[in-house]
Design a protein around this motif. Structure first.
Motif, PDB file in Angstrom:
ATOM      1  N   ARG A 213       0.829  -1.205   0.000  1.00  0.00           N
ATOM      2  CA  ARG A 213       0.000   0.000   0.000  1.00  0.00           C
ATOM      3  C   ARG A 213       0.864   1.257   0.000  1.00  0.00           C
ATOM      4  O   ARG A 213       0.526   2.273  -0.621  1.00  0.00           O
ATOM      5  CB  ARG A 213      -0.933   0.000   1.207  1.00  0.00           C
ATOM      6  CG  ARG A 213      -1.952  -1.125   1.203  1.00  0.00           C
ATOM      7  CD  ARG A 213      -3.046  -0.859   2.222  1.00  0.00           C
ATOM      8  NE  ARG A 213      -3.815  -2.060   2.513  1.00  0.00           N
ATOM      9  CZ  ARG A 213      -4.776  -2.538   1.711  1.00  0.00           C
ATOM     10  NH1 ARG A 213      -5.032  -1.937   0.584  1.00  0.00           N
ATOM     11  NH2 ARG A 213      -5.437  -3.621   2.059  1.00  0.00           N
ATOM     12  N   ALA A 216       1.767   2.591  -3.313  1.00  0.00           N
ATOM     13  CA  ALA A 216       0.718   3.183  -4.162  1.00  0.00           C
ATOM     14  C   ALA A 216      -0.080   4.199  -3.356  1.00  0.00           C
ATOM     15  O   ALA A 216      -1.274   4.022  -3.084  1.00  0.00           O
ATOM     16  CB  ALA A 216      -0.193   2.094  -4.712  1.00  0.00           C
ATOM     17  N   GLN A 218      -1.267   6.955  -4.169  1.00  0.00           N
ATOM     18  CA  GLN A 218      -2.253   7.711  -4.925  1.00  0.00           C
ATOM     19  C   GLN A 218      -3.636   7.080  -4.899  1.00  0.00           C
ATOM     20  O   GLN A 218      -4.604   7.682  -5.383  1.00  0.00           O
ATOM     21  CB  GLN A 218      -1.777   7.862  -6.378  1.00  0.00           C
ATOM     22  CG  GLN A 218      -1.772   6.580  -7.182  1.00  0.00           C
ATOM     23  CD  GLN A 218      -0.523   5.722  -6.941  1.00  0.00           C
ATOM     24  OE1 GLN A 218       0.305   6.077  -6.103  1.00  0.00           O
ATOM     25  NE2 GLN A 218      -0.404   4.626  -7.677  1.00  0.00           N
ATOM     26  N   GLU A 219      -3.770   5.872  -4.354  1.00  0.00           N
ATOM     27  CA  GLU A 219      -5.077   5.219  -4.296  1.00  0.00           C
ATOM     28  C   GLU A 219      -6.036   6.030  -3.417  1.00  0.00           C
ATOM     29  O   GLU A 219      -5.634   6.544  -2.363  1.00  0.00           O
ATOM     30  CB  GLU A 219      -4.942   3.808  -3.714  1.00  0.00           C
ATOM     31  CG  GLU A 219      -4.184   2.841  -4.594  1.00  0.00           C
ATOM     32  CD  GLU A 219      -4.949   2.487  -5.843  1.00  0.00           C
ATOM     33  OE1 GLU A 219      -6.217   2.557  -5.802  1.00  0.00           O
ATOM     34  OE2 GLU A 219      -4.320   2.172  -6.867  1.00  0.00           O
ATOM     35  N   PRO A 220      -7.329   6.150  -3.815  1.00  0.00           N
ATOM     36  CA  PRO A 220      -8.282   6.964  -3.042  1.00  0.00           C
ATOM     37  C   PRO A 220      -8.456   6.465  -1.603  1.00  0.00           C
ATOM     38  O   PRO A 220      -8.680   7.249  -0.684  1.00  0.00           O
ATOM     39  CB  PRO A 220      -9.575   6.847  -3.837  1.00  0.00           C
ATOM     40  CG  PRO A 220      -9.157   6.446  -5.209  1.00  0.00           C
ATOM     41  CD  PRO A 220      -7.911   5.637  -5.057  1.00  0.00           C
ATOM     42  N   SER A 221      -8.396   5.151  -1.422  1.00  0.00           N
ATOM     43  CA  SER A 221      -8.605   4.576  -0.079  1.00  0.00           C
ATOM     44  C   SER A 221      -7.297   4.336   0.651  1.00  0.00           C
ATOM     45  O   SER A 221      -7.239   3.515   1.572  1.00  0.00           O
ATOM     46  CB  SER A 221      -9.379   3.257  -0.204  1.00  0.00           C
ATOM     47  OG  SER A 221      -8.641   2.326  -0.992  1.00  0.00           O
ATOM     48  N   PHE A 222      -6.258   5.043   0.257  1.00  0.00           N
ATOM     49  CA  PHE A 222      -4.919   4.784   0.804  1.00  0.00           C
ATOM     50  C   PHE A 222      -4.881   4.912   2.328  1.00  0.00           C
ATOM     51  O   PHE A 222      -4.452   4.007   3.042  1.00  0.00           O
ATOM     52  CB  PHE A 222      -3.906   5.749   0.164  1.00  0.00           C
ATOM     53  CG  PHE A 222      -2.541   5.675   0.780  1.00  0.00           C
ATOM     54  CD1 PHE A 222      -1.724   4.580   0.551  1.00  0.00           C
ATOM     55  CD2 PHE A 222      -2.078   6.691   1.608  1.00  0.00           C
ATOM     56  CE1 PHE A 222      -0.457   4.512   1.123  1.00  0.00           C
ATOM     57  CE2 PHE A 222      -0.820   6.620   2.182  1.00  0.00           C
ATOM     58  CZ  PHE A 222      -0.012   5.526   1.926  1.00  0.00           C
ATOM     59  N   ASP A 225      -7.169   2.276   4.171  1.00  0.00           N
ATOM     60  CA  ASP A 225      -6.578   0.934   4.099  1.00  0.00           C
ATOM     61  C   ASP A 225      -5.347   0.829   4.989  1.00  0.00           C
ATOM     62  O   ASP A 225      -5.107  -0.196   5.651  1.00  0.00           O
ATOM     63  CB  ASP A 225      -6.200   0.607   2.651  1.00  0.00           C
ATOM     64  CG  ASP A 225      -7.417   0.415   1.764  1.00  0.00           C
ATOM     65  OD1 ASP A 225      -8.506   0.185   2.305  1.00  0.00           O
ATOM     66  OD2 ASP A 225      -7.271   0.517   0.525  1.00  0.00           O
ATOM     67  N   ASN A 277     -14.968   3.293   6.086  1.00  0.00           N
ATOM     68  CA  ASN A 277     -15.153   2.108   5.253  1.00  0.00           C
ATOM     69  C   ASN A 277     -16.616   1.909   4.854  1.00  0.00           C
ATOM     70  O   ASN A 277     -17.000   0.815   4.440  1.00  0.00           O
ATOM     71  CB  ASN A 277     -14.634   0.863   5.989  1.00  0.00           C
ATOM     72  CG  ASN A 277     -13.122   0.808   6.029  1.00  0.00           C
ATOM     73  OD1 ASN A 277     -12.475   0.394   5.077  1.00  0.00           O
ATOM     74  ND2 ASN A 277     -12.553   1.256   7.141  1.00  0.00           N
TER      75      ASN A 277
END
Length: 412
Positions: A213, A216, A218-222, A225, A277
């Motif tokens: 994780r 990455a 840049q993931e919206p749910s970074f 998560d 979540n």
């Protein structure tokens, strides 16, 4: 008589009455005495001739002792006595006749008899002590061998067992019990080693996911998560630490805890994560306060683990219900896939996972069951009405709450 024996200048031994013997002769005028050499052939000067004449007939057979009655005296009971005695000048036969009775003779006779009689109990005592020492020394030899074997067993040699060969039948149950204890200890140590090895191996999975994780961002749910993964690792570590501490210090299980306040705090800690979540979490309680005895950190880690599992199992948009019941029970309800009846016992085994597709280590529920068992309680899973799983913890209530519960149950 012995004190009256003296040696002349020429080396011959004779009888020269000491004052005590002269006084006795005055008290008993009829008393006679004599002394003979060791062969009994020659009498010493100073002996009574009449007694010498009678005693020499007996000395030919070297008697150990003799009772005498001179001719002309009534034969009802012996009046004289003769026996060989050691003196300062050697061994002589000493004879005394018609000694008059004195009261202190009783004490002298008793003392003489006791000297001889004391030999028998002393001999018996020494023989008994020797026999007991010999029996104990030889009887405990196998036990000493067992002790030597036991002293060589440590954590690296728990597979060794104590030998029962030659062990007395009375000691054999003790040796067998010690071997059984070693079996249990060896099995426990093996489980601990497997647990540590597997825990180190399995904890690499969430750490690897966490690292992935981080690659990455840049993931919206970074962020959510990341927090979920960190929370999962934290729960596992906290449960492992709580299990280890309680195993070493069981006295930490006697603290009184408000179960309602503990669960409410756990729900509050999870609320933000649930919202991020896209899930909801609800808290319910049947009583404002429920007291239990235990360790707060351990129970917090168990409840947090169950809530975390329920939030992951709950469908998006759903609500996880956490309920504290009056009987010192906590229910965590989700509406996910549920747990098949065939898997309800297996899910509490270490590192069990139904599928490798879902993240997780399989450690949480196993540690939760161990911690709940240390508190004298139980944990199990039931079906949720309408679908899903309900994990339930039942703990023994504190004394005051148990009394209140009994009173309310018996109330009309």
């Amino acid at each position: 008589m012995i004190d009256s024996l003296v040696r002349d200048a020429d080396g011959a031994v004779r009888i020269d009455p000491v004052p005590e013997l002269r006084a006795e002769l005055e008290r008993a005028p009829g008393m006679k005495f004599a002394a003979f050499d060791r062969e009994g052939k020659t009498s010493l000067p100073g002996s009574s001739p009449e007694l010498v004449a009678a005693a020499q007939r007996v000395l030919g057979v070297s008697p150990t002792h003799t009772h005498l009655i001179l001719p002309g005296d009534p034969g009802t009971s012996p009046l004289g006595f003769m026996e060989p005695r050691w003196t300062p000048y050697g061994r002589f036969h000493i004879a005394v006749y018609r000694q008059k009775f004195r009261w202190d003779d009783i004490f002298h006779a008793i003392g003489a008899d006791l000297q001889w009689l004391a030999i028998y109990p002393l001999a018996a005592m020494f023989m008994s002590a020797g026999t007991a020492w010999f029996a104990m020394r030889n009887g405990l030899t196998p036990l000493r061998a067992v002790v030597q074997e036991a002293s060589g067993i440590d954590m690296n040699s728990l597979d060794r067992r104590l030998s029962t060969a030659g062990v007395p039948e009375e000691i054999n149950p003790l040796v067998e019990a010690m071997n059984d204890a070693l079996d249990r200890l060896s099995a426990g140590a093996a489980r601990q080693r497997r647990f540590i090895a597997n825990a180190a191996h399995e904890l690499r999975t969430p750490v690897a996911i966490l690292n992935a994780r981080l690659d990455a961002p840049q993931e919206p749910s970074f962020k959510s998560d990341l927090k979920r993964d960190a929370r999962r690792i934290r729960n596992i570590v906290e449960q492992l630490l709580a299990s280890s501490r309680l195993g070493e210090r069981p006295n930490e299980l006697d603290r009184q805890i408000d179960l309602v306040a503990l669960v409410r705090a756990a729900v509050a800690d999870s609320a933000l994560l649930a919202i991020k979540n896209k899930r909801q979490i609800a808290f319910e309680t049947e009583r404002p306060s429920v007291s239990v005895c235990g360790n707060r950190i351990a129970l917090e880690s168990v409840v947090a683990n169950l809530i975390d599992n329920a939030l992951r199992a709950e469908p998006e948009g759903g609500t996880v219900a956490v309920r504290v019941e009056a009987e010192a029970a906590v229910a965590v309800v989700d509406h996910g896939e549920g747990v098949a009846p065939a898997d309800r016992d297996m899910i509490f085994e270490p590192f069990w996972r139904k599928t490798e597709a879902k993240p997780g280590t399989g450690l949480g529920l196993a540690i939760a069951r161990e911690l709940v068992s240390l508190h004298g309680g139980r944990i199990f899973v039931e079906d949720t009405l309408g679908g899903g799983a309900t994990f339930k913890i039942v703990l023994p209530p504190a004394f005051d709450d148990a009394q209140k519960l009994v009173s309310s149950t018996n109330a009309p």
